[in-house]
Design an enzyme around this catalytic site. Structure first.
Site, PDB file in Angstrom:
ATOM      1  N   SER A 121       0.844  -1.237  -0.068  1.00  0.00           N
ATOM      2  CA  SER A 121      -0.115   0.006  -0.134  1.00  0.00           C
ATOM      3  C   SER A 121       0.779   1.545  -0.047  1.00  0.00           C
ATOM      4  O   SER A 121       1.460   1.564  -0.971  1.00  0.00           O
ATOM      5  CB  SER A 121      -0.923   0.138   1.278  1.00  0.00           C
ATOM      6  OG  SER A 121      -1.884   1.017   1.094  1.00  0.00           O
TER       7      SER A 121
ATOM      8  N   HIS B  35      -8.132  -4.412  -1.245  1.00  0.00           N
ATOM      9  CA  HIS B  35      -6.797  -3.981  -0.548  1.00  0.00           C
ATOM     10  C   HIS B  35      -6.148  -4.967   0.212  1.00  0.00           C
ATOM     11  O   HIS B  35      -4.829  -4.518   0.393  1.00  0.00           O
ATOM     12  CB  HIS B  35      -7.148  -2.743   0.048  1.00  0.00           C
ATOM     13  CG  HIS B  35      -6.135  -1.804   0.127  1.00  0.00           C
ATOM     14  ND1 HIS B  35      -5.143  -1.418  -0.921  1.00  0.00           N
ATOM     15  CD2 HIS B  35      -5.246  -1.266   1.301  1.00  0.00           C
ATOM     16  CE1 HIS B  35      -4.255  -0.390  -0.426  1.00  0.00           C
ATOM     17  NE2 HIS B  35      -4.240  -0.686   0.793  1.00  0.00           N
TER      18      HIS B  35
ATOM     19  N   ASP C  94     -10.032  -4.043  -5.458  1.00  0.00           N
ATOM     20  CA  ASP C  94      -9.212  -2.859  -4.544  1.00  0.00           C
ATOM     21  C   ASP C  94      -9.908  -1.722  -4.771  1.00  0.00           C
ATOM     22  O   ASP C  94      -9.742  -1.146  -6.014  1.00  0.00           O
ATOM     23  CB  ASP C  94      -7.823  -2.880  -4.537  1.00  0.00           C
ATOM     24  CG  ASP C  94      -7.254  -2.121  -3.625  1.00  0.00           C
ATOM     25  OD1 ASP C  94      -7.665  -1.443  -2.908  1.00  0.00           O
ATOM     26  OD2 ASP C  94      -5.978  -2.094  -3.518  1.00  0.00           O
TER      27      ASP C  94
END
Length: 325
Positions: free
Chosen positions: A189, A304, A275
């Site tokens: 991320s 995610h 995501d």
């Protein structure tokens, strides 16, 4: 440019711009950061107790952006004595700090050195905290850094964090029990976006591995992302209506697509095609732009969270094979 797997389909052209002074900006930024400690030799290292008897841990600090002390945990297998090992430099996700010693043992348990970077000004979103303030600005705070200093690239928060991550690579390469030629950068991320920037700025990494990266093709994914952290940008621009052009110019200096175009190290990517936090278009555009070798794991039914431990096992195997080559 990388060739995408067929299941990712054809991509529209990336909409992120590339500033004319992109390379000069980053060269000047890193020269300035390194001037505080040219040889990265003033790394402080103190052994710490933790409950994992098969691993050793140290509290590390080194000079990051502006010469500021940045914290990290260094760990390695206890059985390896002091032999130089490959080292994975890991950048945490948004809102997370370095946590507690022993909290993230997988890399060291797999037989490598592991530097887990603290994230300036973050650490109170989840996990077990952080210890590095942003610009001596008080204690680390809850997430909310996406728009900090965004009115100019020189003052932008992610300029500082990217410098910290590059300087972490500089610092571990000076440690006697790290093999300086086998340093890998890793991130999920936020950490994935920053890892791509490091890969574009450090020419001789052994490898880079990312998952569900943030900060990639930002103008495009901003249109469809849901929730934090892109919601911070939405709120900011909903009030500062006249600053849109300035904001996206600043973001172009940290965008993973621009950094991927300059990255040469072998890379492994993990993408979750559902995501909505960091829509997969951004990661796909950065993957397509990546100048070095690429491998990708696709999780068609995941968001995610990506591949979670499925992907981590793949990463550790990939890193060990890469370092053995």
């Amino acid at each position: 440019m990388a060739t995408l797997p067929p299941q990712l389909g054809p991509l529209p052209p990336s909409v992120v711009s590339e500033p004319d002074d992109f390379d000069r900006f980053w060269a000047r930024t890193l020269d300035e950061a390194r001037s505080f400690d040219p040889e990265a030799r003033t790394t402080e290292r103190v052994a710490v107790e933790q409950p994992l008897s098969e691993l050793r841990y140290w509290d590390i600090s080194f000079r990051g952006f502006g010469g500021q002390r940045v914290k990290a945990w260094l760990s390695r297998p206890a059985r390896c004595d002091d032999e130089p090992l490959p080292c994975v430099v890991q950048i945490p996700g948004y809102g997370r700090g370095r946590g507690l010693p022993g909290e993230n043992p997988h890399v060291a348990a797999a037989g490598m050195a592991h530097l887990l970077l603290d994230v300036r000004g973050q650490g109170c979103g989840y996990g077990s905290g952080g210890d590095t303030p942003d610009l001596h600005d008080g204690a680390p705070e809850a997430p909310g850094v996406v728009t900090r200093g965004i009115s100019a690239p020189e003052t932008y928060y992610y300029r500082r964090l990217i410098v910290d991550a590059v300087r972490a690579v500089d610092a571990v390469r000076k440690l006697p029990d790290v093999d300086a030629e086998r340093v890998i950068v890793m991130g999920n991320s936020q950490g994935g976006g920053v890892a791509l920037a490091v890969a574009g700025l450090v020419s001789d990494l052994r490898g880079v591995t990312v998952s569900v990266p943030f900060l990639c093709d930002i103008p495009a994914v901003y249109q469809s992302a849901q929730g934090e952290p892109y919601a911070e940008l939405v709120r900011y621009l909903s009030v500062r209506r006249a600053e849109r052009e300035v904001v996206f110019r600043t973001l172009a200096y940290v965008d993973g697509v621009n950094h991927a175009r300059r990255a040469q190290a072998p890379s492994l990517w993990g993408l979750g095609l559902r995501d909505t936090c960091c829509p997969p278009l951004g990661g796909q555009q950065a993957l397509a732009a990546y100048a070095g070798p690429t491998e990708v794991e696709i999780y068609s039914d995941n968001g995610h969270e990506g591949g979670e431990f499925y992907y981590l096992r793949r990463q550790l195997t990939w890193i060990r094979e890469l370092c053995a080559a």
